[in-house]
Write an enzyme that holds these catalytic residues in place. Structure first.
Site, PDB file in Angstrom:
ATOM      1  N   CYS A  80       0.864  -1.181   0.000  1.00 47.61           N
ATOM      2  CA  CYS A  80       0.000   0.000   0.000  1.00 47.61           C
ATOM      3  C   CYS A  80       0.900   1.230   0.000  1.00 47.61           C
ATOM      4  O   CYS A  80       1.443   1.585   1.036  1.00 47.61           O
ATOM      5  CB  CYS A  80      -0.853   0.046   1.263  1.00 47.61           C
ATOM      6  SG  CYS A  80      -2.043  -1.273   1.369  1.00 47.61           S
ATOM      7  N   CYS A 159      -3.884  -8.952   6.559  1.00 50.43           N
ATOM      8  CA  CYS A 159      -3.731  -7.838   5.623  1.00 50.43           C
ATOM      9  C   CYS A 159      -5.076  -7.134   5.525  1.00 50.43           C
ATOM     10  O   CYS A 159      -6.096  -7.766   5.287  1.00 50.43           O
ATOM     11  CB  CYS A 159      -3.311  -8.357   4.254  1.00 50.43           C
ATOM     12  SG  CYS A 159      -3.459  -7.098   2.976  1.00 50.43           S
ATOM     13  N   TYR A 311      -8.515  -8.446 -25.596  1.00 52.10           N
ATOM     14  CA  TYR A 311      -7.875  -8.722 -24.299  1.00 52.10           C
ATOM     15  C   TYR A 311      -8.980  -9.098 -23.309  1.00 52.10           C
ATOM     16  O   TYR A 311      -9.125  -8.474 -22.256  1.00 52.10           O
ATOM     17  CB  TYR A 311      -7.121  -7.490 -23.766  1.00 52.10           C
ATOM     18  CG  TYR A 311      -6.179  -6.824 -24.741  1.00 52.10           C
ATOM     19  CD1 TYR A 311      -4.832  -7.193 -24.784  1.00 52.10           C
ATOM     20  CD2 TYR A 311      -6.620  -5.830 -25.610  1.00 52.10           C
ATOM     21  CE1 TYR A 311      -3.962  -6.567 -25.667  1.00 52.10           C
ATOM     22  CE2 TYR A 311      -5.753  -5.207 -26.496  1.00 52.10           C
ATOM     23  CZ  TYR A 311      -4.434  -5.573 -26.516  1.00 52.10           C
ATOM     24  OH  TYR A 311      -3.575  -4.941 -27.382  1.00 52.10           O
ATOM     25  N   CYS A 408      -5.484   0.002 -17.295  1.00 55.55           N
ATOM     26  CA  CYS A 408      -4.951  -0.042 -15.934  1.00 55.55           C
ATOM     27  C   CYS A 408      -3.683   0.793 -15.844  1.00 55.55           C
ATOM     28  O   CYS A 408      -2.990   0.774 -14.831  1.00 55.55           O
ATOM     29  CB  CYS A 408      -4.691  -1.481 -15.499  1.00 55.55           C
ATOM     30  SG  CYS A 408      -3.655  -2.387 -16.628  1.00 55.55           S
TER      31      CYS A 408
HETATM   32  N1  SAH Z   1     -10.985  -7.867 -19.732  1.00 59.09           N
HETATM   33  C1  SAH Z   1     -10.579  -8.864 -18.791  1.00 59.09           C
HETATM   34  C2  SAH Z   1      -9.064  -9.059 -18.659  1.00 59.09           C
HETATM   35  C3  SAH Z   1      -8.209  -7.842 -18.719  1.00 59.09           C
HETATM   36  S1  SAH Z   1      -6.536  -8.124 -18.246  1.00 59.09           S
HETATM   37  C4  SAH Z   1     -11.229  -8.607 -17.457  1.00 59.09           C
HETATM   38  O1  SAH Z   1     -11.774  -7.546 -17.223  1.00 59.09           O
HETATM   39  O2  SAH Z   1     -11.205  -9.495 -16.602  1.00 59.09           O
HETATM   40  C5  SAH Z   1      -5.693  -8.146 -19.800  1.00 59.09           C
HETATM   41  C6  SAH Z   1      -5.783  -9.472 -20.525  1.00 59.09           C
HETATM   42  O3  SAH Z   1      -5.062  -9.356 -21.760  1.00 59.09           O
HETATM   43  C7  SAH Z   1      -5.172 -10.661 -19.799  1.00 59.09           C
HETATM   44  O4  SAH Z   1      -6.139 -11.665 -19.723  1.00 59.09           O
HETATM   45  C8  SAH Z   1      -3.989 -11.079 -20.713  1.00 59.09           C
HETATM   46  O5  SAH Z   1      -3.792 -12.479 -20.723  1.00 59.09           O
HETATM   47  C9  SAH Z   1      -4.440 -10.598 -22.058  1.00 59.09           C
HETATM   48  N2  SAH Z   1      -3.400 -10.302 -23.076  1.00 59.09           N
HETATM   49  C10 SAH Z   1      -2.144  -9.845 -22.888  1.00 59.09           C
HETATM   50  N3  SAH Z   1      -1.566  -9.599 -24.077  1.00 59.09           N
HETATM   51  C11 SAH Z   1      -2.465  -9.895 -25.037  1.00 59.09           C
HETATM   52  C12 SAH Z   1      -2.456  -9.819 -26.478  1.00 59.09           C
HETATM   53  N4  SAH Z   1      -1.399  -9.396 -27.139  1.00 59.09           N
HETATM   54  N5  SAH Z   1      -3.579 -10.195 -27.145  1.00 59.09           N
HETATM   55  C13 SAH Z   1      -4.678 -10.621 -26.469  1.00 59.09           C
HETATM   56  N6  SAH Z   1      -4.726 -10.717 -25.122  1.00 59.09           N
HETATM   57  C14 SAH Z   1      -3.655 -10.359 -24.415  1.00 59.09           C
END
Ligand code: SAH
Length: 452
Positions: A80, A159, A311, A408
């Site tokens: 934190c 925690c 993603y 993020c």
């Molecule tokens: N939208 C989801 C996950 C977001 S985290 C949720 O809200 O839960 C980002 C994700 O991107 C992860 O699952 C990771 O495995 C994936 N990732 C990373 N690089 C990537 C790429 N080049 N193409 C597709 N997915 C990818």
């Protein structure tokens, strides 16, 4: 000024990593654990040409935003970074961080920022905890956290970001290890058995998962541990994970069931998900629901749209949007996550979502060039490094009406928005959602529209 000098410094700003920033004779110093508005005495630890790092020794005048950290080891732990800041001030800091990135990196002047979405209770929000198991100097077994960026374990049995149930579970595991003479893993020698305890908690279902990560094939007398753990209310899944590699990756690939089910179930926004020890799942489900609702609002779906969710992880956003879209396609690089996504669609009776394994920057260009796929809305939720240019390029070629960017890391968000806005898009709305109180992390959602 030189190393080890003591200086008095007023903290005027804060870095993206949560360090206080101030100036002494025009020279910039970064002071960890200092809060904007503090006047502190700090000891210079390291000096570079244009800036240096100093250690907080004493607070001379406390900032009005300073609070006593609730956790007694907040400073040593490092998990934190901004616990000494009132939560309202944390939110302002995060909002400013997003805005600054959009200004400085993105080059935007008018930023349609909406007020950040904070948490009702910025403690005890994490549904997942991974405690390393080790020994203290006297040889006692302990569970805790790695100190700062080191690999020495500080003993913590509670925690404050995690659920209260963690404490009892850790105690049971440590008691069991003591009684049975089971050793803790030692990173330096690669010897010893128990490495980590992973605990997951379903906020909605109150189901608990315990997974003991071991450096070996078997946990001796595991049934005795099971007998103790299963008495805890909500216990649903007890497993061991085998990790015999000498790495700092926490989990190995093999999971063995000791008791109950292999997974727990939880719900976000009315959709239920099966979560196994190895699957990715958002750690703050209450705020995640708000984040997804915002993404849905920005997408402005009417039921006629084709949506691509890039993603997509285990398909959480995809399934959320599928309830309001004609068709959703998800793309994700991790094959197991796509398996989970397909399963989750089936469990929830969602038939208008399809998932592909692969890199977003390869799958989408290929589908577009070979099959001429279309999109009304494209959602991206990339890891910290942001989107690959090949993907952004394809988005521009496909000309969706809207792009919803969930990020993020607002620095890479700013970079990518700049790229898209130089090629026919404009930023319509931006809003932070705090998923990680007490830390410097923040999620941002941005809506882009095709310029008329
Ligand atoms: N939208 C989801 C996950 C977001 S985290 C949720 O809200 O839960 C980002 C994700 O991107 C992860 O699952 C990771 O495995 C994936 N990732 C990373 N690089 C990537 C790429 N080049 N193409 C597709 N997915 C990818």
């Amino acid at each position: 000024m030189k190393k080890d000098d003591l200086v008095t410094i007023k903290i005027e700003d804060m870095s993206a990593e949560g360090s206080g920033i101030g100036k002494v004779d025009g020279y910039t110093l970064f002071v960890k654990d200092a809060v904007i508005g503090d006047v502190v005495e700090a000891k210079i630890m390291k000096m570079k040409k244009n800036y240096g790092f100093a250690r907080l020794m004493q607070i001379r005048e406390a900032s009005p935003d300073r609070v006593d950290p609730r956790c007694p080891i907040a400073r040593q732990c490092g998990g934190c970074q901004i616990q000494a800041m009132a939560y309202e001030a944390q939110l302002k800091f995060k909002e400013r961080l997003i805005e600054n990135h959009l200004r400085r990196i993105g080059g935007f002047e008018e930023i349609p920022m909406e007020p950040i979405v904070g948490m009702e209770e910025p403690y005890r929000y994490r549904n997942k905890a991974q405690f390393p198991i080790g020994q203290d100097r006297e040889g006692n077994l302990i569970a805790g956290f790695y100190a700062g960026r080191t690999h020495s374990i500080i003993s913590v049995d509670d925690c404050l970001l995690g659920v209260e149930e963690n404490k009892e579970i850790l105690q049971e595991v440590l008691d069991f290890m003591k009684e049975e003479g089971i050793s803790a893993y030692d990173e330096n020698t690669g010897k010893g058995l128990v490495r980590h305890v992973l605990i997951r908690y379903g906020f909605f279902t109150q189901e608990i998962m315990v997974c003991v990560v071991i450096n070996g094939k078997k946990l001796p007398r595991a049934q005795k541990l099971v007998e103790q753990l299963r008495k805890i209310r909500g216990m649903t899944s007890i497993t061991v994970n085998i990790n015999e590699e000498r790495t700092n990756v926490i989990l190995g690939e093999c999971v063995e069931l000791l008791w109950g089910q292999r997974y727990i179930t939880d719900t976000i926004g009315g959709i239920s998900y099966q979560i196994s020890p190895l699957s990715f799942y958002q750690v703050n489900p209450r705020q995640t629901e708000k984040l997804y609702r915002l993404a849905l609002e920005y997408a402005g779906l009417t039921g006629k749209e084709t949506v691509w969710d890039l993603y997509c992880g285990i398909g959480t956003i995809s399934l959320f949007l599928a309830q309001k879209a004609k068709q959703v396609y998800g793309v994700e690089i991790v094959p197991d996550a796509v398996k989970d996504a397909k399963n989750n669609a089936k469990r929830n009776g969602i038939e208008n979502a399809e998932f592909y394994v692969g890199k977003a920057e390869e799958v989408l260009p290929e589908k577009y060039e070979k099959e001429g796929v279309k999109a009304d809305v494209i959602v991206v939720d990339p890891p910290r490094k942001g989107c690959d240019e090949r993907l952004l390029d394809t988005i521009v070629k496909m000309q969706p009406e809207k792009v919803v960017y969930v990020s993020c890391d607002s620095a890479t968000l700013a970079r990518d928005l700049k790229w898209l806005c130089e090629r026919g898009y404009e930023v319509k709305r931006v809003r932070g959602v705090d998923q990680f109180g007490q830390t410097v992390h923040v999620e941002t959602v941005a809506l882009l529209s095709k310029k008329a």
